[in-house]
Design an enzyme around this catalytic site. Structure first.
Site, PDB file in Angstrom:
ATOM      1  N   SER A 108      -1.948  -7.602   7.510  1.00  0.00           N
ATOM      2  CA  SER A 108      -2.528  -7.458   7.956  1.00  0.00           C
ATOM      3  C   SER A 108      -2.117  -7.753   9.340  1.00  0.00           C
ATOM      4  O   SER A 108      -0.770  -8.550   9.884  1.00  0.00           O
ATOM      5  CB  SER A 108      -3.800  -6.564   7.648  1.00  0.00           C
ATOM      6  OG  SER A 108      -3.380  -4.938   8.902  1.00  0.00           O
ATOM      7  N   ASP A 245       0.033  -2.964  13.706  1.00  0.00           N
ATOM      8  CA  ASP A 245      -0.336  -4.699  13.697  1.00  0.00           C
ATOM      9  C   ASP A 245       0.786  -4.940  12.691  1.00  0.00           C
ATOM     10  O   ASP A 245       1.508  -4.747  12.636  1.00  0.00           O
ATOM     11  CB  ASP A 245      -1.483  -3.931  13.421  1.00  0.00           C
ATOM     12  CG  ASP A 245      -2.000  -3.235  11.769  1.00  0.00           C
ATOM     13  OD1 ASP A 245      -0.963  -2.715  11.739  1.00  0.00           O
ATOM     14  OD2 ASP A 245      -2.646  -3.257  10.778  1.00  0.00           O
ATOM     15  N   ASP A 247       1.689  -5.376   9.059  1.00  0.00           N
ATOM     16  CA  ASP A 247       1.921  -4.255   8.383  1.00  0.00           C
ATOM     17  C   ASP A 247       2.103  -2.919   8.767  1.00  0.00           C
ATOM     18  O   ASP A 247       2.025  -2.127   7.582  1.00  0.00           O
ATOM     19  CB  ASP A 247       1.011  -4.728   7.082  1.00  0.00           C
ATOM     20  CG  ASP A 247       0.168  -4.151   7.518  1.00  0.00           C
ATOM     21  OD1 ASP A 247      -0.853  -4.058   8.538  1.00  0.00           O
ATOM     22  OD2 ASP A 247      -1.409  -3.827   6.004  1.00  0.00           O
ATOM     23  N   ASP A 249      -0.165  -0.430   9.076  1.00  0.00           N
ATOM     24  CA  ASP A 249      -0.304   0.773   8.970  1.00  0.00           C
ATOM     25  C   ASP A 249      -1.513   1.156  10.182  1.00  0.00           C
ATOM     26  O   ASP A 249      -2.046   1.952   9.939  1.00  0.00           O
ATOM     27  CB  ASP A 249      -1.599   0.442   7.652  1.00  0.00           C
ATOM     28  CG  ASP A 249      -2.356  -0.681   7.733  1.00  0.00           C
ATOM     29  OD1 ASP A 249      -2.343  -1.149   9.084  1.00  0.00           O
ATOM     30  OD2 ASP A 249      -3.571  -0.602   6.812  1.00  0.00           O
TER      31      ASP A 249
END
Length: 451
Positions: A108, A245, A247, A249
Site C-alpha cells: 500500500s 496511494d 495500491d 485503494d
C-alpha cells in the site's frame, strides 16, 4: 506474534517477508480457501479451484507474486496472473469471474523495501479474523500435494485491466466532460490504468507519479505527499487533483486553489449526492471514530445518520455489510461504495467525486463547503503503558477537557494496537484551544502512564 496485521501480512521484503513465507502462506491459503463448496463443485465438474493474483510495481513483488503463484499451483489451484493492478481491481476481478479467492501482493502506502500479502475470499471480500487464524494454523499442517493433471496451472489474466475499466465506467452516473484533473498515481499500481480510465470517462488528464521503476513507489508522491500535486494543479490551471496511494485503494484530492480535500470531505460530498439520488441506503454513512466533528455536523444538517466504528477500513466494511449500507470510509481516503466495490477503491472514488462536479456544474471547493473542517490536533505519546489508558487520572483529565469544550469540540484517546503508544486527538472550533488541550492531555498521559 500473529502473522496477520490489520491489512494482511506485511513487512520488509526478504526480511520477515521471504519467498519461502509467501509460498507457504499460499499453500496454507489453498488448504483453507481452496476446499470450500464452490471449489468442491469445480472439482466435481472436473475443474480446479481458481485464484486471481495481482501486485503493485515494487520490485520485490515480482518474486513474491511468483512464490504465491507457485504455492497455489502446487496445491492444485489454477492461477490467473493479473500482473500490476490496483488492490480494488483484484478484489473486483475475483467476484467478476467467480474465482474461489485471490491474493494481492502490495504494501500500500509503505516505502518500496516493504511488501505485503493481502488475501481476499470468494466475492472479493476481506477475510475475517477467524479465517486468518485458520490460515496461520494451516501453515504448520499438511499441505495439498496433487500430482499429474491435478496440479494447478498459471495463466496470464489477459483482459483483467479491460474488465476493471469497463466496470468503473459503467458505475458512473455522469460523464466527466469539461473537467481537467491532475492525477498523482504514486508511481504505483494505478499508473497504467487510472489515466486511461479518467480519459475514457471524458476528463482532460494531466499525469504525475506514473513512472514506476520498482523503487520509487510512494517516494514523495501519492496520497501521503500532496504538495507536489497541489503545485501541479495550480501550474496547469486544473479543476482539481486526485492522489492515489501505492495500491490505489485510497483517494485524496486538492481543489483548484490547491487546498486539500480529505476523505471526510469526499464522503460528505458523496453522501449528500447519493441521498439526493435516492441511493444512500437508510440515509446512513459509516465512518470511524477519527472522522472530523465537522463531518458529523454536516451530515446531521442534511438528515444523514453517521455510524461510527473503530479505526480501520475492515471495521467500516464489517458495519456496512452488517447493515447493508452503501457508503463508508476513513479520513485517510479509504472510501467504500458497496454498490460497486467490496473494498476501498481510489479510482472509483475519484471518478464519482468528479461525476458530481460535472453533474452539478460546481467546483470542488463549492461542493466541499457542505462541511466545515474542525481544527484537529493529534499527538502520539510514545513510551507509555498503553494497557493503562483507562487510568482514573487520565479519565479525569479527559472529562475536564470535554467539559471545557462542551458541544464545540471533542476528545479521543486511543491506545496503539502494536506499540507502547497512546494517541491523543482533540478537535475544537478554535485551533489554539485544540492545541492547548491536546498538549495538556498528552502531558497527563506521559506522567500517569509512564513505563
Amino acid at each position: 506474534m500473529a502473522l496477520f496485521g490489520t491489512d494482511g501480512v506485511r513487512g520488509l521484503a526478504n526480511g520477515p517477508l521471504t519467498a519461502d513465507l509467501a509460498l507457504s502462506l499460499a499453500q496454507a491459503t489453498a488448504v483453507v480457501l481452496g476446499q470450500g463448496r464452490s471449489a468442491e463443485a469445480r472439482r466435481a465438474a472436473g475443474k480446479r479451484p481458481t485464484a486471481v493474483v495481482a501486485r503493485d510495481p515494487r520490485i520485490s513483488g515480482e518474486f513474491l507474486a511468483a512464490a504465491v503463484a507457485a504455492g497455489l499451483a502446487s496445491s492444485g489451484v489454477d492461477v490467473l496472473d493479473a500482473g500490476v493492478l490496483p488492490t480494488p481491481a483484484a478484489a473486483f476481478l475475483i467476484g467478476d469471474i467467480d474465482a474461489d479467492f485471490g491474493v494481492m501482493v502490495s504494501a500500500s502506502h509503505n516505502p518500496a523495501p516493504d511488501n505485503g500479502i493481502k488475501i481476499f475470499a470468494r466475492g472479493g471480500v476481506k477475510l475475517p479474523d477467524a479465517v486468518e487464524q485458520r490460515i496461520e494454523f494451516a501453515l504448520a499442517g499438511p499441505k495439498l500435494q496433487p500430482t499429474g493433471a491435478a496440479v494447478g496451472r498459471i495463466r496470464r489474466f489477459a483482459d483483467a485491466e479491460d474488465r476493471y475499466v469497463v466496470h468503473l465506467l459503467q458505475s458512473l452516473p455522469h460523464r466527466l466532460d469539461g473537467l481537467h484533473v491532475v492525477l498523482d498515481c504514486a508511481h504505483g499500481a494505478a499508473a497504467g490504468v487510472s489515466p486511461e480510465t479518467f480519459r475514457d470517462a471524458g476528463a482532460r488528464v494531466t499525469v504525475i507519479g506514473a513512472d514506476p521503476d520498482g523503487l520509487n513507489i510512494n517516494d514523495g508522491v501519492g496520497s501521503t505527499h500532496l504538495d507536489h500535486l497541489a503545485a501541479e494543479v495550480l501550474r496547469a490551471g486544473a479543476d482539481l487533483g486526485i492522489a492515489h496511494d501505492g495500491d490505489a485503494d485510497r483517494c485524496l484530492a486538492v481543489d483548484a486553489a490547491g487546498r486539500v480535500i480529505d476523505g471526510d470531505q469526499i464522503m460528505a460530498i458523496l453522501a449528500v449526492s447519493m441521498r439526493d439520488r435516492g441511493v444512500l441506503r437508510d440515509d446512513t454513512l459509516v465512518a470511524t471514530v477519527m472522522s472530523n466533528l465537522g463531518l458529523h455536523r454536516a451530515m446531521a444538517a442534511n438528515g444523514i445518520r453517521v455510524l461510527q466504528t473503530a479505526v480501520g477500513d475492515r471495521y467500516v466494511l464489517e458495519e456496512m455489510n452488517a447493515g447493508g449500507y452503501a457508503l463508508g470510509g476513513e479520513q485517510s481516503g479509504h472510501v467504500i461504495m458497496s454498490d460497486f466495490a467490496t473494498t476501498g477503491d481510489g479510482l472509483l472514488t475519484g471518478l464519482h467525486l468528479m461525476s458530481e462536479m460535472a453533474r452539478q456544474g460546481r467546483s470542488l471547493a463549492e461542493l466541499a463547503s457542505v462541511m466545515t473542517v474542525f481544527p484537529q490536533v493529534l499527538i502520539n505519546v510514545k513510551d507509555v503503558d498503553r494497557t493503562r489508558v483507562a487510568d482514573p487520572g487520565v479519565a479525569d483529565a479527559v472529562a475536564a477537557a470535554e467539559a471545557e469544550l462542551g458541544s464545540s469540540g471533542r476528545v479521543l484517546l486511543r491506545a496503539s494496537g502494536t506499540e507502547q503508544l497512546v494517541r491523543v486527538m482533540v478537535e475544537a472550533e478554535d485551533a489554539e484551544q485544540a492545541q492547548r488541550i491536546a498538549d495538556r492531555l498528552a502531558e497527563v498521559v506521559r506522567e500517569r502512564l509512564a513505563l
